[in-house]
Scaffold this motif. Structure first.
Motif, PDB file in Angstrom:
ATOM      1  N   ASP A   1      17.893  55.951  61.688  1.00  0.00           N
ATOM      2  CA  ASP A   1      18.373  56.529  60.435  1.00  0.00           C
ATOM      3  C   ASP A   1      18.314  55.472  59.336  1.00  0.00           C
ATOM      4  O   ASP A   1      18.747  54.330  59.535  1.00  0.00           O
ATOM      5  N   TYR A   2      17.815  55.866  58.175  1.00  0.00           N
ATOM      6  CA  TYR A   2      17.669  54.916  57.068  1.00  0.00           C
ATOM      7  C   TYR A   2      18.967  54.807  56.268  1.00  0.00           C
ATOM      8  O   TYR A   2      19.067  55.248  55.135  1.00  0.00           O
ATOM      9  N   ASP A   3      19.967  54.223  56.883  1.00  0.00           N
ATOM     10  CA  ASP A   3      21.212  53.945  56.193  1.00  0.00           C
ATOM     11  C   ASP A   3      21.060  52.579  55.521  1.00  0.00           C
ATOM     12  O   ASP A   3      20.964  51.549  56.201  1.00  0.00           O
ATOM     13  N   PRO A   4      21.030  52.517  54.183  1.00  0.00           N
ATOM     14  CA  PRO A   4      20.770  51.243  53.505  1.00  0.00           C
ATOM     15  C   PRO A   4      21.808  50.175  53.785  1.00  0.00           C
ATOM     16  O   PRO A   4      21.520  48.983  53.677  1.00  0.00           O
ATOM     17  N   ASP A   5      23.016  50.565  54.152  1.00  0.00           N
ATOM     18  CA  ASP A   5      24.074  49.584  54.395  1.00  0.00           C
ATOM     19  C   ASP A   5      23.967  48.938  55.779  1.00  0.00           C
ATOM     20  O   ASP A   5      24.407  47.803  55.967  1.00  0.00           O
ATOM     21  N   TYR A   6      23.383  49.647  56.737  1.00  0.00           N
ATOM     22  CA  TYR A   6      23.375  49.132  58.113  1.00  0.00           C
ATOM     23  C   TYR A   6      21.990  49.140  58.753  1.00  0.00           C
ATOM     24  O   TYR A   6      21.873  48.879  59.949  1.00  0.00           O
ATOM     25  N   PHE A   7      20.952  49.404  57.975  1.00  0.00           N
ATOM     26  CA  PHE A   7      19.625  49.583  58.563  1.00  0.00           C
ATOM     27  C   PHE A   7      19.189  48.361  59.366  1.00  0.00           C
ATOM     28  O   PHE A   7      18.756  48.489  60.516  1.00  0.00           O
ATOM     29  N   ASN A   8      19.264  47.176  58.783  1.00  0.00           N
ATOM     30  CA  ASN A   8      18.799  45.978  59.491  1.00  0.00           C
ATOM     31  C   ASN A   8      19.628  45.683  60.731  1.00  0.00           C
ATOM     32  O   ASN A   8      19.096  45.218  61.750  1.00  0.00           O
ATOM     33  N   ASP A   9      20.933  45.940  60.673  1.00  0.00           N
ATOM     34  CA  ASP A   9      21.789  45.727  61.845  1.00  0.00           C
ATOM     35  C   ASP A   9      21.386  46.660  62.984  1.00  0.00           C
ATOM     36  O   ASP A   9      21.281  46.242  64.150  1.00  0.00           O
ATOM     37  N   ILE A  10      21.170  47.928  62.643  1.00  0.00           N
ATOM     38  CA  ILE A  10      20.768  48.908  63.656  1.00  0.00           C
ATOM     39  C   ILE A  10      19.381  48.574  64.179  1.00  0.00           C
ATOM     40  O   ILE A  10      19.109  48.648  65.393  1.00  0.00           O
ATOM     41  N   LEU A  11      18.482  48.187  63.272  1.00  0.00           N
ATOM     42  CA  LEU A  11      17.126  47.831  63.668  1.00  0.00           C
ATOM     43  C   LEU A  11      17.132  46.675  64.664  1.00  0.00           C
ATOM     44  O   LEU A  11      16.391  46.695  65.658  1.00  0.00           O
ATOM     45  N   PHE A  12      17.972  45.671  64.429  1.00  0.00           N
ATOM     46  CA  PHE A  12      18.036  44.509  65.318  1.00  0.00           C
ATOM     47  C   PHE A  12      18.444  44.944  66.738  1.00  0.00           C
ATOM     48  O   PHE A  12      17.833  44.527  67.726  1.00  0.00           O
ATOM     49  N   VAL A  13      19.462  45.783  66.821  1.00  0.00           N
ATOM     50  CA  VAL A  13      19.944  46.241  68.128  1.00  0.00           C
ATOM     51  C   VAL A  13      18.883  47.072  68.834  1.00  0.00           C
ATOM     52  O   VAL A  13      18.592  46.877  70.025  1.00  0.00           O
ATOM     53  N   ARG A  14      18.282  48.020  68.115  1.00  0.00           N
ATOM     54  CA  ARG A  14      17.260  48.886  68.722  1.00  0.00           C
ATOM     55  C   ARG A  14      16.033  48.069  69.135  1.00  0.00           C
ATOM     56  O   ARG A  14      15.412  48.345  70.170  1.00  0.00           O
ATOM     57  N   ALA A  15      15.686  47.060  68.341  1.00  0.00           N
ATOM     58  CA  ALA A  15      14.535  46.224  68.676  1.00  0.00           C
ATOM     59  C   ALA A  15      14.798  45.424  69.947  1.00  0.00           C
ATOM     60  O   ALA A  15      13.908  45.289  70.798  1.00  0.00           O
ATOM     61  N   LYS A  16      16.010  44.905  70.108  1.00  0.00           N
ATOM     62  CA  LYS A  16      16.344  44.165  71.335  1.00  0.00           C
ATOM     63  C   LYS A  16      16.200  45.068  72.555  1.00  0.00           C
ATOM     64  O   LYS A  16      15.627  44.664  73.574  1.00  0.00           O
ATOM     65  N   GLU A  17      16.711  46.286  72.460  1.00  0.00           N
ATOM     66  CA  GLU A  17      16.619  47.231  73.573  1.00  0.00           C
ATOM     67  C   GLU A  17      15.155  47.561  73.889  1.00  0.00           C
ATOM     68  O   GLU A  17      14.753  47.602  75.056  1.00  0.00           O
ATOM     69  N   THR A  18      14.370  47.778  72.822  1.00  0.00           N
ATOM     70  CA  THR A  18      12.969  48.163  73.017  1.00  0.00           C
ATOM     71  C   THR A  18      12.153  47.011  73.604  1.00  0.00           C
ATOM     72  O   THR A  18      11.337  47.217  74.514  1.00  0.00           O
ATOM     73  N   VAL A  19      12.370  45.796  73.098  1.00  0.00           N
ATOM     74  CA  VAL A  19      11.617  44.643  73.599  1.00  0.00           C
ATOM     75  C   VAL A  19      11.979  44.366  75.062  1.00  0.00           C
ATOM     76  O   VAL A  19      11.111  44.021  75.871  1.00  0.00           O
ATOM     77  N   THR A  20      13.238  44.539  75.412  1.00  0.00           N
ATOM     78  CA  THR A  20      13.653  44.348  76.810  1.00  0.00           C
ATOM     79  C   THR A  20      12.896  45.290  77.732  1.00  0.00           C
ATOM     80  O   THR A  20      12.364  44.884  78.778  1.00  0.00           O
ATOM     81  N   ARG A  21      12.805  46.568  77.350  1.00  0.00           N
ATOM     82  CA  ARG A  21      12.066  47.552  78.151  1.00  0.00           C
ATOM     83  C   ARG A  21      10.568  47.238  78.158  1.00  0.00           C
ATOM     84  O   ARG A  21       9.907  47.339  79.192  1.00  0.00           O
ATOM     85  N   LEU A  22      10.056  46.849  77.003  1.00  0.00           N
ATOM     86  CA  LEU A  22       8.631  46.596  76.868  1.00  0.00           C
ATOM     87  C   LEU A  22       8.187  45.442  77.768  1.00  0.00           C
ATOM     88  O   LEU A  22       7.166  45.533  78.465  1.00  0.00           O
ATOM     89  N   LEU A  23       8.952  44.364  77.769  1.00  0.00           N
ATOM     90  CA  LEU A  23       8.589  43.208  78.596  1.00  0.00           C
ATOM     91  C   LEU A  23       8.765  43.503  80.092  1.00  0.00           C
ATOM     92  O   LEU A  23       8.066  42.927  80.928  1.00  0.00           O
ATOM     93  N   ARG A  24       9.657  44.399  80.400  1.00  0.00           N
ATOM     94  CA  ARG A  24       9.819  44.813  81.789  1.00  0.00           C
ATOM     95  C   ARG A  24       8.626  45.666  82.236  1.00  0.00           C
ATOM     96  O   ARG A  24       8.099  45.489  83.335  1.00  0.00           O
ATOM     97  N   ASP A  25       8.201  46.578  81.346  1.00  0.00           N
ATOM     98  CA  ASP A  25       7.108  47.481  81.692  1.00  0.00           C
ATOM     99  C   ASP A  25       5.737  46.820  81.574  1.00  0.00           C
ATOM    100  O   ASP A  25       4.794  47.210  82.268  1.00  0.00           O
ATOM    101  N   GLU A  26       5.610  45.847  80.670  1.00  0.00           N
ATOM    102  CA  GLU A  26       4.334  45.162  80.446  1.00  0.00           C
ATOM    103  C   GLU A  26       4.561  43.651  80.500  1.00  0.00           C
ATOM    104  O   GLU A  26       4.539  42.970  79.478  1.00  0.00           O
ATOM    105  N   PRO A  27       4.760  43.100  81.668  1.00  0.00           N
ATOM    106  CA  PRO A  27       5.056  41.673  81.802  1.00  0.00           C
ATOM    107  C   PRO A  27       3.915  40.761  81.375  1.00  0.00           C
ATOM    108  O   PRO A  27       4.116  39.552  81.194  1.00  0.00           O
ATOM    109  N   GLY A  28       2.731  41.316  81.164  1.00  0.00           N
ATOM    110  CA  GLY A  28       1.595  40.496  80.760  1.00  0.00           C
ATOM    111  C   GLY A  28       1.497  40.257  79.271  1.00  0.00           C
ATOM    112  O   GLY A  28       0.524  39.647  78.787  1.00  0.00           O
TER     113      GLY A  28
END
Length: 343
Positions: free
Chosen positions: A228-255
């Motif tokens: 959601d593009y909430d201007p007050d919290y967008f970067n904070d939410i993006l940081f959390v979602r990116a951490k979750e996504t990168v964790t899954r990505l590196l697990r699924d694609e270790p190369g």
């Protein structure tokens, strides 16, 4: 009150005549005061809170020497370089003896147009629009009809000064692909049905011209979840979602050996995951972001990035706004290809 400060008050404080003070504050060509005297008068005017009577100037048909700087609220709150640019613009305009207003535009078209109309009534002569706020086409038409001048950082406007950030992002992607080879991936926001409208995807197209869009998406593009593009919290939410996504990505694609990210916020989130996994950034995995924000510039590990360079080029925007005639200038981006050896 600030509005009640008179030229006489400033003249008395500086030990000058009212006419001399008036000439200095209005940048009259027939004033031959020293630069030191001019500086003293302007500093005294600022200290006392003096404001030019624009209504009086308008009635007399005089120039008001005023700018309005407009951008979207989301752009202002979520983009560090936009905030820095606004500060630099207002500072440089002040040094050039121009008055300036700043207004972040919201999502309501009519309110945005009313704000432009209000600035025109106040005597604003020059508009600098950063990006494409809601109603930008109507704003452009309104300003053109009034006979005032406009410059924008977006190519969507007729008069613009833009930066080839697509080319800059492509340089970063090529660098990372060269370091990571087949282990290169890009982590971006969800794409629409027309991925060619996304500037990061267009950069990928430049890097892999022999591949179709479908092949680029399948091989290299990995998506963050919808945010959601909430201007007050967008970067904070993006940081959390990116951490979750990168964790899954590196697990699924270790190369994965190189990861280009949608923004510096996303890259910093990826860095936190890699460090937790014991990976060496710039050796085991190469990282790239977008915008070259303060945190990336000062990170203790190498994150490549690309910058618009607007903070250092604020004067060019002002010059373009003051100029007459057509303006569709494309500037080179500022690219930072960082390696572990340089840290």
């Amino acid at each position: 009150m600030a509005g009640q400060v008179s030229l006489k008050s400033i003249a008395c404080r500086c030990g000058l005549s009212v006419s001399t003070v008036s000439q200095i504050l209005n940048d009259k060509p027939n004033n031959f005061s020293s630069e030191e005297t001019k500086r003293r008068v302007r500093e005294t005017a600022r200290e006392l809170g003096y404001r030019t009577n624009f209504g009086y100037k308008l009635m007399r048909g005089q120039e008001t020497r005023t700018f309005a700087i407009l951008t979207s609220m989301l752009h202002m709150k979520s983009s560090e370089h936009i905030r820095e640019l606004v500060v630099n613009l207002m500072s440089e305009l002040n040094q050039r003896s121009y008055a300036s207003y700043f207004s972040p535009m919201g999502c309501d078209l009519e309110k945005n147009l009313d704000a432009v109309r209000d600035f025109l009534v106040r005597g604003v002569e020059y508009f600098i629009i950063l990006g494409t706020p809601v109603g930008f086409r109507e704003m452009e038409a309104l300003i053109e009809e009034s006979g005032m001048r406009l410059i924008s950082t977006s190519p969507s406007f007729k008069r613009c000064l833009t930066v080839d950030v697509i080319g800059g992002a492509a340089q970063v992607f090529r660098f990372l692909h060269g370091k990571g080879g087949g282990g290169f991936r890009f982590l971006g926001l969800p794409l629409s049905d027309s991925p060619g409208n996304d500037i990061r995807f267009r950069a990928l197209q430049r890097v892999f011209p022999a591949l179709s869009d479908e092949e680029i998406l399948a091989r290299y593009y990995r998506s963050l979840p919808e945010i959601d593009y909430d201007p007050d919290y967008f970067n904070d939410i993006l940081f959390v979602r990116a951490k979750e996504t990168v964790t899954r990505l590196l697990r699924d694609e270790p190369g994965i050996t190189a990861l280009a990210c949608h923004s510096d916020t996303t890259a910093l989130a990826a860095a936190s995951v890699l460090l937790r996994m014991g990976k060496v950034i710039g050796k085991d995995v190469f990282l790239g972001g977008f915008n070259n924000d303060f945190a990336v510039r000062n990170a203790p590990y190498p994150i490549s990035s690309v910058s618009h360079g607007w903070v250092e080029r604020s004067g060019l925007l002002i010059d373009a706004a003051l100029s007459e005639g057509e303006c569709r200038t494309i500037l080179e981006p500022v690219v930072y290809l960082r390696t572990l050896e340089e840290m």
